[in-house]
Design a protein around this motif. Sequence first.
Motif, PDB file in Angstrom:
ATOM      1  N   ASN B 290      29.144  10.828  52.501  1.00  0.00           N
ATOM      2  CA  ASN B 290      29.537   9.817  52.247  1.00  0.00           C
ATOM      3  C   ASN B 290      29.240   8.302  53.715  1.00  0.00           C
ATOM      4  O   ASN B 290      29.247   7.365  53.587  1.00  0.00           O
ATOM      5  CB  ASN B 290      30.907   9.541  52.413  1.00  0.00           C
ATOM      6  CG  ASN B 290      32.102   9.434  51.697  1.00  0.00           C
ATOM      7  OD1 ASN B 290      31.488   8.776  49.502  1.00  0.00           O
ATOM      8  ND2 ASN B 290      32.952  10.258  50.642  1.00  0.00           N
ATOM      9  N   GLY B 291      28.284   9.518  53.816  1.00  0.00           N
ATOM     10  CA  GLY B 291      27.029   8.900  55.287  1.00  0.00           C
ATOM     11  C   GLY B 291      28.007   8.081  56.516  1.00  0.00           C
ATOM     12  O   GLY B 291      27.668   7.166  57.353  1.00  0.00           O
ATOM     13  N   ILE B 292      28.956   9.209  56.269  1.00  0.00           N
ATOM     14  CA  ILE B 292      30.212   8.988  57.887  1.00  0.00           C
ATOM     15  C   ILE B 292      29.641  10.116  58.841  1.00  0.00           C
ATOM     16  O   ILE B 292      29.157  10.606  58.534  1.00  0.00           O
ATOM     17  CB  ILE B 292      31.123   9.507  57.307  1.00  0.00           C
ATOM     18  CG1 ILE B 292      32.339   8.133  56.108  1.00  0.00           C
ATOM     19  CG2 ILE B 292      32.425   8.675  58.127  1.00  0.00           C
ATOM     20  CD1 ILE B 292      33.135   9.085  56.070  1.00  0.00           C
ATOM     21  N   LYS B 293      28.967   8.383  60.275  1.00  0.00           N
ATOM     22  CA  LYS B 293      28.686   9.114  60.543  1.00  0.00           C
ATOM     23  C   LYS B 293      29.706   9.844  62.420  1.00  0.00           C
ATOM     24  O   LYS B 293      30.650   8.491  62.403  1.00  0.00           O
ATOM     25  CB  LYS B 293      27.437   8.556  61.781  1.00  0.00           C
ATOM     26  CG  LYS B 293      26.180   9.024  61.362  1.00  0.00           C
ATOM     27  CD  LYS B 293      25.314   8.143  62.695  1.00  0.00           C
ATOM     28  CE  LYS B 293      23.603   8.066  61.821  1.00  0.00           C
ATOM     29  NZ  LYS B 293      23.552   6.762  62.692  1.00  0.00           N
ATOM     30  N   LEU B 294      29.128  11.210  62.620  1.00  0.00           N
ATOM     31  CA  LEU B 294      30.638  11.621  62.697  1.00  0.00           C
ATOM     32  C   LEU B 294      30.191  12.393  64.479  1.00  0.00           C
ATOM     33  O   LEU B 294      28.649  12.229  64.387  1.00  0.00           O
ATOM     34  CB  LEU B 294      30.269  13.578  62.680  1.00  0.00           C
ATOM     35  CG  LEU B 294      31.947  13.244  60.951  1.00  0.00           C
ATOM     36  CD1 LEU B 294      31.674  15.355  60.926  1.00  0.00           C
ATOM     37  CD2 LEU B 294      32.944  12.836  61.133  1.00  0.00           C
ATOM     38  N   ALA B 295      30.773  11.716  65.219  1.00  0.00           N
ATOM     39  CA  ALA B 295      30.209  12.155  66.544  1.00  0.00           C
ATOM     40  C   ALA B 295      31.125  13.450  67.492  1.00  0.00           C
ATOM     41  O   ALA B 295      31.116  13.423  68.271  1.00  0.00           O
ATOM     42  CB  ALA B 295      31.202  10.334  67.620  1.00  0.00           C
ATOM     43  N   GLN B 296      32.374  13.525  66.639  1.00  0.00           N
ATOM     44  CA  GLN B 296      32.998  14.234  66.882  1.00  0.00           C
ATOM     45  C   GLN B 296      33.647  14.917  65.111  1.00  0.00           C
ATOM     46  O   GLN B 296      34.739  14.675  64.783  1.00  0.00           O
ATOM     47  CB  GLN B 296      33.870  14.560  67.589  1.00  0.00           C
ATOM     48  CG  GLN B 296      34.769  15.285  68.921  1.00  0.00           C
ATOM     49  CD  GLN B 296      35.758  15.123  69.705  1.00  0.00           C
ATOM     50  OE1 GLN B 296      35.937  13.897  70.298  1.00  0.00           O
ATOM     51  NE2 GLN B 296      36.654  16.076  69.541  1.00  0.00           N
ATOM     52  N   PHE B 297      33.916  16.670  65.382  1.00  0.00           N
ATOM     53  CA  PHE B 297      34.733  17.010  64.320  1.00  0.00           C
ATOM     54  C   PHE B 297      35.691  18.433  65.028  1.00  0.00           C
ATOM     55  O   PHE B 297      34.987  19.068  65.343  1.00  0.00           O
ATOM     56  CB  PHE B 297      34.304  17.361  62.955  1.00  0.00           C
ATOM     57  CG  PHE B 297      34.774  18.254  62.383  1.00  0.00           C
ATOM     58  CD1 PHE B 297      34.572  17.484  60.873  1.00  0.00           C
ATOM     59  CD2 PHE B 297      35.003  19.558  61.955  1.00  0.00           C
ATOM     60  CE1 PHE B 297      36.101  17.711  60.320  1.00  0.00           C
ATOM     61  CE2 PHE B 297      35.315  19.913  61.160  1.00  0.00           C
ATOM     62  CZ  PHE B 297      35.923  18.918  59.841  1.00  0.00           C
TER      63      PHE B 297
END
Lengths: 524, 322
Positions: B290-297
């Motif tokens: 979904n093109g969610i840019k993660l800064a942290q996971f």
Amino acid sequence: MKYIWLVAVREFAENAKTKGFWLGLILLPIMLLIGIRVQAMLKKAIPVRHFIVVDQSDDYGKPIARALRRDLGKQRLEALTSWSSKHAVEGKPVDLDRIPASIEQLKKQLGANPQLLDACSTDAGWELLKQSTRKQIASDAPPIEEPTARFVRVPLPDEVTPDDDPDAIAKALKPYLLQQKQLTVDGEPVDLFAAVIIPKDVRGRTLEDVALAAKKGTELPTVQYWSINLADTDLPGLMQRAIDEEYQRRAYVDKGVNIAAVKKIQDASLPLAKKNPKKREGREDVSMADLIRQWAPIGFVYLLWVAIFTVSQMLLNNTIEEKSNRIIEVLLSSVTARELMWGKLFGIAAVGLTMVAAWIVSFFAILVSHKSQETQMINQVLEVLQTSNLIPYFVVYFLFGFLFYAGIFLSIGSICNTLKEAQNFMGPIMMVMMVPLVTMFFIPKDPNGTLATVLSWIPLYTPFVMMNRTAADPPLFDQVGTIVLMIVSTAVMLWLSAKIFRTGILRSGQPPRLVEVFRWLKSS
Amino acid sequence: MTASALTLDRVTKRYGDFTAVDDLSLEVPTGSIYGFLGPNGSGKTTSIRMILEILKPTKGSITVLGKPSALDVRDRIGYLPEEKGLYKKMKAWSIIAYFAALKGLDKKTAKTRAFELLERYGLKGFAESRTEALSKGMQQKVQVLASIAHEPELVILDEPFSGLDPVNQEVMEEVIRDMAAANRTILFSTHVMQHAERICDRIVLISKGRRVFDGTIAEAKRALPRRVRIETEDDVAALRDLPVVKDVIGLTVDGMPVEMTAATEPVTHWEVDLTDDADGQAVLEACFKNGIKLAQFDQSDPSLHDVFVHLVGPDAKEAAVR
């Protein structure tokens, strides 16, 4: 029991370490010591009193002169007694009565059966006594401090006529008596202390004259004593005795009583006095001891008050410390509230008893160490303390008074977090506690009166007021009844305060309202 | 020796209308380190006072070391209260010796023990000092030592870490572990979860006087739903439709659910709650898709802190505001 003991020991040890405890311990004895010293100094510092006698009757001049000599003789005898006992050779106390050399020589000089006081009253006898005493005491003793006459009779100032009307003489002497003017004696200006005016009419007055005047309702002129200082009763007392003695002697003569026989009778009572020369002259010494017996309880009431207040204050401070520092929780995990309370009570009571015991011991020590010196009052105080039961009563009243007030202070301590909060409660308590201090001077005057009796039955005041009354032998009912009252009221007070203590001690935040405290009392 | 050092059975304490402790049951096994957790005002101190028989419960019964009252075994219990205090004028050693003596040690042993303990925990030089001359941390150490000098079988510590610097907090943990190693039972309350997480065998969590959790740390963590945490500035609505996702909750930077705070900044931290046997991988895949840019996971286990916030967060919040 073990826990109570542990808590008590800690309370005692910690409080006995405080500065306040030691200060309280030594302050009172020091004050007593200073008091005695200052009194002795004041006694020496009383100035020579110059006074005038105007004797228009010509009857009393000689008796007054004799009384003055005897007064000086008394001072000399006191000085001699003190000097001889102070510098006595160890193991060989000086008995002035048993100095054979002096007695034999005195007999030759003064006629049969002279008394030491008579000897002291003449200059020759005084010199002899000094010399023979000197031989009995330590050779390196300093010379005796020569006492001087306390009262010196001075002549009338020139501008006053001795034959004038007594009122006129009094008026003329007023500026001197008011110390607006000074007399000149041996070229030195002196203050006139008093004037004694004996009017002409007094001469040859008989008992019948007095009775007749009383019948008619007329007032006979009498001897006048003028002075602005009426607090010092020594001189008027001396004058009164001298004049009475002479007046009585004349009455004997008038009635045809054999004066020699009267003298003999008077002498018959003397051997008793011989054993203690100080008692010979007047009965005032006896009345002094009685006076001390009557007033000593006041001192004890004050001590009681100070002791109870000091010690209860300690209890309050400690309880608040434990509460504000939250030590209380640790304590309560080790001991029950009841054990803690009793431990504190016993520990602090022991502190108080120690203080009281130290006071009593040091008082005795101070009194005994000053015994040999001229202050004969101390001997009498000692005698009163030893022969009365003031001290045992004091200890009993201290214990009950302390436990009762401790109950109040513990309750206050347990519901307050800071001393500041406690101050609010202390105000009214202080007011209540002031009452015994105010009444302690009135109660000896009417020790079994209504005020004393009523106050005795108020538990707050029982210890103080009963202490106040001890000298007067209160009715047995009061004595036993108030002790029972103290036991019961103390028990009730401690029972109530135990309840408040148990609940209050763990509370934090504002002190509870009174209603709330009552609720604690009702519950559990 | 009984299997449990301490048992609370349906204990209730009421002050008038206010219920401080409500129907609390608890069992502390012998030799365990038990954490007694809960927000401020939740009834921890009241419970402890009841255990020590300083307060009487309104209802319920308490068994301490096999006895119905702590008073019967008071010599075998050590207690450190929440609010710390010492007699200011007493010397450090003598205060320890005094409390030990109150717990039945004879005077001589108490004194020797006091000096031993002061030496072992680095206060040898202050044994003769009055406690008022010590720093706050030292005073607290003295008090801890005073509460354990008689080698109690059951030690109850109310907030032992509060007021200590990190170094002394570690010393405190060491003291607790030393005692546990000697087979003593330790119950301690705290609201700092890290300590509890590090040293507790079991915890009980209470809120508003009621027990909300009782068990091991692992069980506590399992009480939370499996979840991952992500940080992104993009819209995360797509994740809600995944079969493995139960819920997506916005978080503040501090980790608190957004709806519980009045925060107005745009939400960037999210908690994605998963179904029980789901894998975090599915979420990661969905983010890529979904093109969610993660800064942290973050898929790590929840901390006890998270458990605490999850279980009592709303209550604690309410209590704090009140």
